[in-house]
Motif scaffolding. Structure first.
Motif, PDB file in Angstrom:
ATOM      1  N   ALA A  18       0.864  -1.174   0.000  1.00 38.81           N
ATOM      2  CA  ALA A  18       0.000   0.000   0.000  1.00 38.81           C
ATOM      3  C   ALA A  18       0.898   1.220   0.000  1.00 38.81           C
ATOM      4  N   PHE A  20       1.023   5.720   0.023  1.00 42.80           N
ATOM      5  CA  PHE A  20       0.350   6.980   0.267  1.00 42.80           C
ATOM      6  C   PHE A  20       1.160   8.052  -0.428  1.00 42.80           C
ATOM      7  N   PRO A  40      -4.488  14.419  -0.679  1.00 49.11           N
ATOM      8  CA  PRO A  40      -4.450  13.067  -0.122  1.00 49.11           C
ATOM      9  C   PRO A  40      -4.675  12.025  -1.226  1.00 49.11           C
ATOM     10  N   TRP A  42      -3.925   7.543  -2.292  1.00 49.80           N
ATOM     11  CA  TRP A  42      -3.594   6.193  -1.829  1.00 49.80           C
ATOM     12  C   TRP A  42      -3.481   5.283  -3.041  1.00 49.80           C
ATOM     13  N   SER A  43      -2.832   4.150  -2.851  1.00 48.94           N
ATOM     14  CA  SER A  43      -2.826   3.122  -3.883  1.00 48.94           C
ATOM     15  C   SER A  43      -2.499   1.780  -3.252  1.00 48.94           C
ATOM     16  N   GLY A  65      -5.634   3.021  -7.480  1.00 44.21           N
ATOM     17  CA  GLY A  65      -5.775   3.937  -6.364  1.00 44.21           C
ATOM     18  C   GLY A  65      -6.574   5.157  -6.759  1.00 44.21           C
ATOM     19  N   ARG A 160       5.876   3.279   0.624  1.00 46.93           N
ATOM     20  CA  ARG A 160       5.076   2.044   0.604  1.00 46.93           C
ATOM     21  C   ARG A 160       5.446   1.140   1.766  1.00 46.93           C
TER      22      ARG A 160
END
Length: 167
Positions: A18, A20, A40, A42-43, A65, A160
């Motif tokens: 994951a 950010f 902001p 995410w992925s 994401g 990550r």
């Protein structure tokens, strides 16, 4: 002791992580005005490949994401790239560096559009078993102008965390 380069190729490698988004240049698409930096985001991604001697792994990395948007529906993306990773075995930790190239599909507004890019990553995996490790890394991604992006290249920094497995 001397650092060991993995010499025995372990076969299949797979994992997931994951990320950010830490920072990016403004994102300009055909449908959405400039997205400011530091939105902001995410992925999540997975990787599947093969580890060869000495310490080289080739993998397909794919994931998706999204990011927050001040202009309606948030941009979402899917990406896939071919990644080459080099690992040095230091015993309790294994630092690695990788480079990859591939494509990104971006949905910003009603359309799905494509662009190409690449990523360079440095990180470390910490073995928890002979077949599993916890991974932490930081990637720098570059996306080139194309169907999805209007004006300029996009640069992003992606920390990550994840897990890796070997068979």
């Amino acid at each position: 002791s001397e650092p060991r380069i993995e010499r025995d190729g372990r076969g299949l490698v797979f994992g997931m992580s994951a990320a950010f988004l830490l920072g990016t240049t403004p994102l300009t698409t055909l449908e959405v005005p400039d997205q400011p930096s530091l939105q902001p985001a995410w992925s999540a991604q997975g990787r599947f490949g093969f580890e060869l001697p000495p310490g080289i792994a080739i993998a397909l990395v794919a994931g998706g994401g999204g990011m927050a948007s001040a202009h309606g529906a948030p941009p979402l993306f899917l990406r896939a790239l071919v990644d080459v990773r080099y690992t040095i075995d230091l015993g309790p930790v294994r630092p690695f560096a990788s480079v990859g190239v591939g494509f990104l599909m971006l949905k910003a507004g009603p359309n799905l559009r494509a662009t190409f890019g690449g990523e360079a990553t440095i990180g470390v995996d910490i073995p928890v078993a002979s077949w599993a490790a916890i991974e932490a890394s930081v990637g720098a991604e570059v996306l080139v102008p194309g169907d999805a992006l209007r004006d300029a290249m996009v640069f992003a920094i992606l920390p990550r965390v994840g897990a890796g497995f070997r068979y």
